[in-house]
Design an enzyme around this catalytic site. Structure first.
Site, PDB file in Angstrom:
ATOM      1  N   CYS A   1      64.878  48.866 -73.587  1.00 53.10           N
ATOM      2  CA  CYS A   1      65.844  49.266 -74.618  1.00 53.10           C
ATOM      3  C   CYS A   1      65.378  48.737 -75.980  1.00 53.10           C
ATOM      4  CB  CYS A   1      67.235  48.728 -74.281  1.00 53.10           C
ATOM      5  SG  CYS A   1      67.469  46.987 -74.703  1.00 53.10           S
TER       6      CYS A   1
ATOM      7  N   ILE B   1      71.527  41.089 -65.909  1.00 55.67           N
ATOM      8  CA  ILE B   1      72.674  40.233 -65.589  1.00 55.67           C
ATOM      9  C   ILE B   1      73.851  40.729 -66.421  1.00 55.67           C
ATOM     10  CG2 ILE B   1      73.565  37.877 -65.550  1.00 55.67           C
ATOM     11  CD1 ILE B   1      70.567  36.934 -65.657  1.00 55.67           C
ATOM     12  N   GLU B   2      74.776  41.414 -65.755  1.00 50.33           N
ATOM     13  CA  GLU B   2      75.893  42.030 -66.486  1.00 50.33           C
ATOM     14  C   GLU B   2      77.068  41.068 -66.628  1.00 50.33           C
ATOM     15  OE1 GLU B   2      76.537  45.884 -64.659  1.00 50.33           O
ATOM     16  OE2 GLU B   2      74.685  46.625 -65.594  1.00 50.33           O
TER      17      GLU B   2
ATOM     18  N   GLU C   1      64.190  42.631 -68.900  1.00 44.78           N
ATOM     19  CA  GLU C   1      63.028  42.246 -69.714  1.00 44.78           C
ATOM     20  C   GLU C   1      63.296  40.960 -70.478  1.00 44.78           C
ATOM     21  OE1 GLU C   1      64.595  45.136 -69.479  1.00 44.78           O
ATOM     22  OE2 GLU C   1      63.356  46.814 -70.137  1.00 44.78           O
TER      23      GLU C   1
HETATM   24  N1  THU Z   1      68.913  47.565 -68.625  1.00 46.87           N
HETATM   25  C1  THU Z   1      67.840  46.736 -68.462  1.00 46.87           C
HETATM   26  O1  THU Z   1      67.939  45.703 -67.783  1.00 46.87           O
HETATM   27  N2  THU Z   1      66.676  47.064 -69.076  1.00 46.87           N
HETATM   28  C2  THU Z   1      66.470  48.207 -69.799  1.00 46.87           C
HETATM   29  O2  THU Z   1      65.381  48.418 -70.306  1.00 46.87           O
HETATM   30  C3  THU Z   1      67.559  49.168 -69.958  1.00 46.87           C
HETATM   31  C4  THU Z   1      68.890  48.763 -69.446  1.00 46.87           C
HETATM   32  C5  THU Z   1      70.163  47.250 -67.937  1.00 46.87           C
HETATM   33  C6  THU Z   1      71.311  46.813 -68.809  1.00 46.87           C
HETATM   34  C7  THU Z   1      72.497  47.163 -67.933  1.00 46.87           C
HETATM   35  O3  THU Z   1      72.749  46.085 -67.052  1.00 46.87           O
HETATM   36  C8  THU Z   1      72.038  48.359 -67.123  1.00 46.87           C
HETATM   37  O4  THU Z   1      70.623  48.380 -67.230  1.00 46.87           O
HETATM   38  C9  THU Z   1      72.604  49.687 -67.599  1.00 46.87           C
HETATM   39  O5  THU Z   1      72.373  49.873 -68.941  1.00 46.87           O
END
Ligand code: THU
Length: 136
Positions: A89, A46-47, A58
């Protein structure tokens, strides 16, 4: 873990990915977190226009589960739009380490459903945990 269960969790993570809100990166991620009781919690990324409030898939799955009272977890599967296997991440690894056993399987998959299974402890060795807060 049985291959059938792994593939089911990857499929559920892919369904969760469809709900992603990722207008800035255009990189959708989905996660499926399984509890010991057998429930599946799904999450997507969710950005946010301010970027830093962005929540990874996650953590979305984990926070949904914890806020429902769940505390015991069996496995997590992650998938994305990427051609490479996606692994959590650093921030998500720390959040997983708070609630999940060190030997918990983390299923990392790509957009085609190819996957590898890694123990959480290999993704975050020497994790900082509640035990460290007690030893001072
Ligand atoms: N992102 C995730 O949802 N999970 C991860 O393990 C790595 C990155 C998302 C964050 C962001 O919305 C997009 O991927 C690009 O970084």
């Amino acid at each position: 873990m049985h291959e059938f269960e792994i593939k089911k969790m990857i499929r559920l993570a892919a369904e969760a990915k469809e709900k992603a809100y990722a207008p800035y990166s255009d990189f959708r991620v989905g996660a499926c977190l399984k509890t010991v009781s057998g429930a599946y919690y799904l999450g997507c990324n969710i950005e946010n226009a301010a970027f830093t409030p962005t929540n990874c898939a996650e953590r979305t799955a984990m926070f949904k589960a914890v806020s429902d009272g769940e505390r015991d977890f069996e496995a997590i599967a992650i998938t994305s739009d990427g051609v490479n296997l996606i692994a959590p991440c650093g921030v998500c690894r720390q959040v997983l380490a708070e609630f999940c056993p060190a030997d918990m399987p983390v299923i990392c998959s790509d957009r085609e459903g190819n996957y590898e299974v890694h123990e959480l402890r290999t993704l975050i060795p020497m994790a900082f945990t509640d035990a460290d807060l007690k030893d001072k």
